[in-house]
Design a protein around this motif. Structure first.
Motif, PDB file in Angstrom:
ATOM      1  N   ASP A 169      12.795 -15.832 -10.494  1.00  0.00           N
ATOM      2  CA  ASP A 169      11.670 -14.254 -10.368  1.00  0.00           C
ATOM      3  C   ASP A 169      11.882 -14.167  -9.554  1.00  0.00           C
ATOM      4  OD1 ASP A 169      10.562 -12.280 -11.145  1.00  0.00           O
ATOM      5  OD2 ASP A 169       9.562 -12.866 -13.039  1.00  0.00           O
ATOM      6  N   ARG A 170      12.232 -13.060  -8.767  1.00  0.00           N
ATOM      7  CA  ARG A 170      11.682 -12.798  -7.353  1.00  0.00           C
ATOM      8  C   ARG A 170      11.278 -11.370  -6.681  1.00  0.00           C
ATOM      9  NH1 ARG A 170      17.068 -14.511  -8.145  1.00  0.00           N
ATOM     10  NH2 ARG A 170      17.973 -16.399  -6.440  1.00  0.00           N
ATOM     11  N   SER A 171      10.542 -10.649  -7.896  1.00  0.00           N
ATOM     12  CA  SER A 171       9.173  -9.864  -8.554  1.00  0.00           C
ATOM     13  C   SER A 171       8.373  -9.856  -6.426  1.00  0.00           C
ATOM     14  CB  SER A 171       9.206  -9.809  -9.611  1.00  0.00           C
ATOM     15  OG  SER A 171       8.540 -10.287 -10.431  1.00  0.00           O
ATOM     16  N   ILE A 172       7.961 -10.819  -7.178  1.00  0.00           N
ATOM     17  CA  ILE A 172       6.539 -11.110  -5.570  1.00  0.00           C
ATOM     18  C   ILE A 172       7.874 -10.320  -4.438  1.00  0.00           C
ATOM     19  CG2 ILE A 172       5.251 -12.063  -4.800  1.00  0.00           C
ATOM     20  CD1 ILE A 172       4.338 -13.438  -7.649  1.00  0.00           C
ATOM     21  N   PRO A 173       8.384 -11.243  -4.184  1.00  0.00           N
ATOM     22  CA  PRO A 173       9.126 -11.224  -2.787  1.00  0.00           C
ATOM     23  C   PRO A 173       9.864  -9.679  -2.609  1.00  0.00           C
ATOM     24  CG  PRO A 173      10.176 -12.869  -3.793  1.00  0.00           C
ATOM     25  CD  PRO A 173       9.021 -12.225  -4.555  1.00  0.00           C
ATOM     26  N   LEU A 174      10.185  -9.196  -3.704  1.00  0.00           N
ATOM     27  CA  LEU A 174      10.712  -7.725  -3.454  1.00  0.00           C
ATOM     28  C   LEU A 174       9.616  -7.075  -3.357  1.00  0.00           C
ATOM     29  CD1 LEU A 174      13.361  -7.799  -6.373  1.00  0.00           C
ATOM     30  CD2 LEU A 174      14.001  -8.027  -3.649  1.00  0.00           C
ATOM     31  N   MET A 175       8.426  -7.555  -3.692  1.00  0.00           N
ATOM     32  CA  MET A 175       7.502  -6.160  -3.434  1.00  0.00           C
ATOM     33  C   MET A 175       6.807  -6.235  -2.696  1.00  0.00           C
ATOM     34  SD  MET A 175       5.770  -6.539  -7.863  1.00  0.00           S
ATOM     35  CE  MET A 175       4.298  -5.686  -7.179  1.00  0.00           C
ATOM     36  N   LEU A 176       7.044  -7.461  -2.350  1.00  0.00           N
ATOM     37  CA  LEU A 176       5.765  -7.482  -0.814  1.00  0.00           C
ATOM     38  C   LEU A 176       7.389  -6.421  -0.001  1.00  0.00           C
ATOM     39  CD1 LEU A 176       4.282  -8.793   0.975  1.00  0.00           C
ATOM     40  CD2 LEU A 176       5.373 -10.905   1.352  1.00  0.00           C
ATOM     41  N   LEU A 177       8.164  -7.209   0.363  1.00  0.00           N
ATOM     42  CA  LEU A 177       9.164  -6.696   1.330  1.00  0.00           C
ATOM     43  C   LEU A 177       8.772  -4.365   1.422  1.00  0.00           C
ATOM     44  CD1 LEU A 177      11.423  -6.092   3.308  1.00  0.00           C
ATOM     45  CD2 LEU A 177      13.246  -6.522   1.116  1.00  0.00           C
ATOM     46  N   ALA A 178       9.210  -4.237  -0.791  1.00  0.00           N
ATOM     47  CA  ALA A 178       9.006  -2.470  -0.530  1.00  0.00           C
ATOM     48  C   ALA A 178       7.675  -2.515  -0.199  1.00  0.00           C
ATOM     49  CB  ALA A 178       8.632  -2.613  -2.090  1.00  0.00           C
ATOM     50  N   GLY A 179       6.801  -3.073   0.047  1.00  0.00           N
ATOM     51  CA  GLY A 179       5.363  -2.667   0.814  1.00  0.00           C
ATOM     52  C   GLY A 179       5.512  -2.701   2.261  1.00  0.00           C
ATOM     53  N   ILE A 180       5.762  -3.557   2.905  1.00  0.00           N
ATOM     54  CA  ILE A 180       6.049  -3.338   3.729  1.00  0.00           C
ATOM     55  C   ILE A 180       7.117  -2.324   4.423  1.00  0.00           C
ATOM     56  CG2 ILE A 180       7.095  -4.619   6.165  1.00  0.00           C
ATOM     57  CD1 ILE A 180       6.456  -7.248   4.670  1.00  0.00           C
ATOM     58  N   PHE A 181       8.347  -1.775   4.008  1.00  0.00           N
ATOM     59  CA  PHE A 181       9.029  -0.931   4.668  1.00  0.00           C
ATOM     60  C   PHE A 181       8.271   0.517   3.979  1.00  0.00           C
ATOM     61  CE2 PHE A 181      12.355   2.477   2.601  1.00  0.00           C
ATOM     62  CZ  PHE A 181      12.355   2.312   3.163  1.00  0.00           C
ATOM     63  N   ALA A 182       7.264   0.506   3.148  1.00  0.00           N
ATOM     64  CA  ALA A 182       7.111   1.837   2.610  1.00  0.00           C
ATOM     65  C   ALA A 182       5.643   1.907   3.878  1.00  0.00           C
ATOM     66  CB  ALA A 182       6.039   1.691   1.531  1.00  0.00           C
ATOM     67  N   VAL A 183       4.962   0.899   4.591  1.00  0.00           N
ATOM     68  CA  VAL A 183       3.734   1.115   5.296  1.00  0.00           C
ATOM     69  C   VAL A 183       4.355   0.867   6.799  1.00  0.00           C
ATOM     70  CG1 VAL A 183       2.402  -0.754   6.693  1.00  0.00           C
ATOM     71  CG2 VAL A 183       2.395  -0.808   3.787  1.00  0.00           C
ATOM     72  N   ALA A 184       5.944   0.424   6.800  1.00  0.00           N
ATOM     73  CA  ALA A 184       6.659   0.556   8.272  1.00  0.00           C
ATOM     74  C   ALA A 184       6.899   2.532   8.159  1.00  0.00           C
ATOM     75  CB  ALA A 184       7.174  -0.035   8.228  1.00  0.00           C
ATOM     76  N   VAL A 185       7.398   2.877   7.014  1.00  0.00           N
ATOM     77  CA  VAL A 185       8.101   3.842   6.929  1.00  0.00           C
ATOM     78  C   VAL A 185       6.736   5.757   7.465  1.00  0.00           C
ATOM     79  CG1 VAL A 185       9.312   6.708   5.665  1.00  0.00           C
ATOM     80  CG2 VAL A 185      10.086   4.170   5.761  1.00  0.00           C
ATOM     81  N   ILE A 186       5.568   4.909   6.571  1.00  0.00           N
ATOM     82  CA  ILE A 186       4.607   6.063   6.990  1.00  0.00           C
ATOM     83  C   ILE A 186       4.585   6.010   8.254  1.00  0.00           C
ATOM     84  CG2 ILE A 186       1.932   6.843   5.770  1.00  0.00           C
ATOM     85  CD1 ILE A 186       3.615   5.538   3.069  1.00  0.00           C
ATOM     86  N   ALA A 187       4.244   4.640   8.294  1.00  0.00           N
ATOM     87  CA  ALA A 187       2.807   4.318  10.081  1.00  0.00           C
ATOM     88  C   ALA A 187       4.824   5.315  10.924  1.00  0.00           C
ATOM     89  CB  ALA A 187       3.337   2.534  10.506  1.00  0.00           C
ATOM     90  N   LEU A 188       5.192   4.851  11.412  1.00  0.00           N
ATOM     91  CA  LEU A 188       5.849   6.122  12.220  1.00  0.00           C
ATOM     92  C   LEU A 188       5.927   7.290  11.659  1.00  0.00           C
ATOM     93  CD1 LEU A 188       7.987   5.463  13.887  1.00  0.00           C
ATOM     94  CD2 LEU A 188       9.788   4.548  13.080  1.00  0.00           C
ATOM     95  N   SER A 189       6.562   8.059  10.787  1.00  0.00           N
ATOM     96  CA  SER A 189       6.984   9.383  10.185  1.00  0.00           C
ATOM     97  C   SER A 189       5.653   9.804   9.437  1.00  0.00           C
ATOM     98  CB  SER A 189       8.439   9.022   9.347  1.00  0.00           C
ATOM     99  OG  SER A 189       9.113   8.384  10.100  1.00  0.00           O
ATOM    100  N   ARG A 190       4.696   8.980   9.156  1.00  0.00           N
ATOM    101  CA  ARG A 190       3.221   9.581   8.762  1.00  0.00           C
ATOM    102  C   ARG A 190       3.957  11.042   7.873  1.00  0.00           C
ATOM    103  NH1 ARG A 190       0.209  11.463  14.352  1.00  0.00           N
ATOM    104  NH2 ARG A 190       0.051   9.272  15.370  1.00  0.00           N
ATOM    105  N   TRP A 191       3.516  12.207   7.565  1.00  0.00           N
ATOM    106  CA  TRP A 191       3.190  12.538   6.405  1.00  0.00           C
ATOM    107  C   TRP A 191       4.743  13.058   6.126  1.00  0.00           C
ATOM    108  CZ3 TRP A 191       0.210  12.460   2.931  1.00  0.00           C
ATOM    109  CH2 TRP A 191      -1.312  12.465   2.952  1.00  0.00           C
ATOM    110  N   ARG A 192       5.832  13.031   6.611  1.00  0.00           N
ATOM    111  CA  ARG A 192       7.589  13.228   6.492  1.00  0.00           C
ATOM    112  C   ARG A 192       7.528  12.086   6.100  1.00  0.00           C
ATOM    113  NH1 ARG A 192      10.968  15.948  11.156  1.00  0.00           N
ATOM    114  NH2 ARG A 192      10.175  17.093  10.642  1.00  0.00           N
ATOM    115  N   GLY A 193       7.361  10.208   6.264  1.00  0.00           N
ATOM    116  CA  GLY A 193       7.825   9.079   5.734  1.00  0.00           C
ATOM    117  C   GLY A 193       7.418   9.334   4.552  1.00  0.00           C
ATOM    118  N   VAL A 194       5.891  10.186   4.368  1.00  0.00           N
ATOM    119  CA  VAL A 194       5.287  10.128   2.570  1.00  0.00           C
ATOM    120  C   VAL A 194       6.602  10.993   2.243  1.00  0.00           C
ATOM    121  CG1 VAL A 194       3.709  11.187   0.944  1.00  0.00           C
ATOM    122  CG2 VAL A 194       3.241   9.847   3.624  1.00  0.00           C
TER     123      VAL A 194
END
Length: 441
Positions: A169-194
């Motif tokens: 069951d790889r749900s936890i590492p996948l969720m962690l990776l998705a969270g890192i990805f979302a934070v990186a997108v929003i940190a770089l692009s802000r509201w456009r990232g959202v």
């Protein structure tokens, strides 16, 4: 300077979609005027009356009919009813390994795990059940106490034999990776990232709620992919980049390139006599859905695979032409197209290589299997399992190559020579009032 002052007054009311670019002086026709660096705001191009009028024509003549047709087709093909096939229906469960001991019959290859069920059908949740799990050479990844596993469920069987090991069951590492990805997108692009993340969610919903079910229900896979892809692009482009002239031009270029990609994919799949059976999982899905058009499914995969890269190329080209026009409002179509194509060449070279390598990477285990068998390269390339990846890569690349001139030409038609009819300019502009930056083209 008169023209720049007009641009600045217009920029006062611009939205946060505008981009500011630094244009160094002295790039004119050999006579820079030494005014220092010019800051150009591309939102003045979107707000220009001439550009708005031209883009309205494109929207009315091309985009509105195409979008309306895609929405109507989506409504007509929208899947209804239960799409599950009883023979293929699976029930899943998951749990945590709380203990391990060797199996009685094959202790070297098997462990008997006690698994506490976290998700399970009926009232089994929370129970501890025995599950045989592979170990040693039989286990691709060793299973340890405390790890989470996915289980298959055999309905109606006794509890001791009801659950079978399927995978980790790889749900936890996948969720962690998705969270890192979302934070990186929003940190770089802000509201456009959202906005980009929301568009990504819309894409996932369209794939799972329309494209896949509609194909399973018997609709033409290629038509479903084109319709679904067009709707995805409309929502993604306007949501991420805003409803403005630049996004509309990029969208027009994307849809045109998407249509060309679909045609080339269909043509070469037919000419190459592909069956579609070499695709992973094709035989299984064909056994459950006998009427499924596998060749159409192959072309649909080519279209969807190229879609995201087409979006990237068309937005980049439209943005480049907008910035060139912001720097020189009087630039003509030929100059804008030439400059835009020069920018696009380098982008296409890298993107095409990326796309081909992505498909080659997906087929790497297959290529290695042929390599250790000593089969000649020419023989390997013409087998369907490899040839379909070649077609994917080359057809997708042709769509990307076509997107550059198509989008560049559309953008140039929209913004060329806009300074001739700018509203609000004074009747006369003093000679030499333009800087070298405004005459860079």
């Amino acid at each position: 300077m008169a023209r720049r002052n007009v641009g600045r007054r217009r920029a006062d009311n611009r939205s946060n979609r505008g981009h500011r670019i630094e244009i160094p002086h002295g790039h004119g026709h050999g006579h820079g005027h030494g005014h220092g660096d010019a800051v150009v705001d591309t939102s003045v191009v979107d707000s220009d009356a001439v550009v708005a009028r031209r883009v309205r024509i494109v929207v009315a003549a091309l985009l509105i009919p195409l979008i309306a047709a895609a929405v109507i087709a989506m409504i007509v093909m929208w899947p209804g009813g239960d799409l599950k096939v009883p023979a293929a229906e699976q029930t899943g469960a998951s749990g945590t390994v709380v203990s391990l001991k060797p199996c009685a019959k094959t202790p070297a290859d098997c462990d008997l795990a006690t698994v506490k069920l976290r998700k399970a059908p009926g009232s089994d949740k929370g129970l501890e059940v025995p599950v045989e799990v592979p170990k040693g050479k039989q286990a691709a990844v060793p299973i340890k106490v405390g790890e989470k596993v996915l289980l298959g469920v055999q309905k109606g069987a006794p509890l001791k034999s009801r659950y079978q090991y399927v995978d980790h069951d790889r749900s936890i590492p996948l969720m962690l990776l998705a969270g890192i990805f979302a934070v990186a997108v929003i940190a770089l692009s802000r509201w456009r990232g959202v906005s980009a993340l929301i568009a990504l969610g819309v894409t996932a919903l369209t794939l799972t709620q329309f494209i896949l079910p509609a194909i399973l229900q018997g609709s033409n896979p290629l038509l479903v992919a084109v319709v679904g892809g067009s709707v995805i692009m409309v929502i993604a482009l306007y949501l991420t980049h805003g409803i403005n002239a630049q996004s509309s031009v990029a969208l027009a270029g994307t849809i045109a390139s998407l249509g060309l990609t679909a045609f080339l994919g269909w043509a070469f799949v037919k000419v190459g006599d592909f069956s579609g059976l070499a695709t992973e999982g094709a035989s299984a899905i064909k056994s459950y859905v006998p009427g499924l058009d596998l060749t159409g499914l192959l072309v649909a995969g080519i279209v969807i695979g190229a879609l995201g890269v087409l979006d990237d190329v068309t937005v980049t080209q439209a943005s480049a032409v907008w910035e060139l026009s912001a720097a020189n409002p009087s630039a003509g179509r030929a100059n804008l197209i030439g400059a835009g194509l020069r920018i696009g060449r380098a982008h296409v070279a890298s993107v095409v290589n990326t796309l081909v390598l992505a498909y080659a990477g997906a087929a790497l285990p297959i290529l290695m299997t042929f390599a250790i068998g000593g089969v000649s390269t020419g023989y390997v390339l013409t087998t369907e399992i490899v040839a379909q990846e070649i077609v994917r890569g080359l057809v997708g690349s042709l769509g990307i190559i076509a997107a550059v001139p198509l989008t560049t030409a559309l953008a140039a038609l929209a913004v060329a020579d806009r300074s001739r009819d700018l509203v609000g300019l004074p009747e006369s502009v003093p000679p030499g009032a333009e800087s070298g930056a405004e005459k860079m083209l």
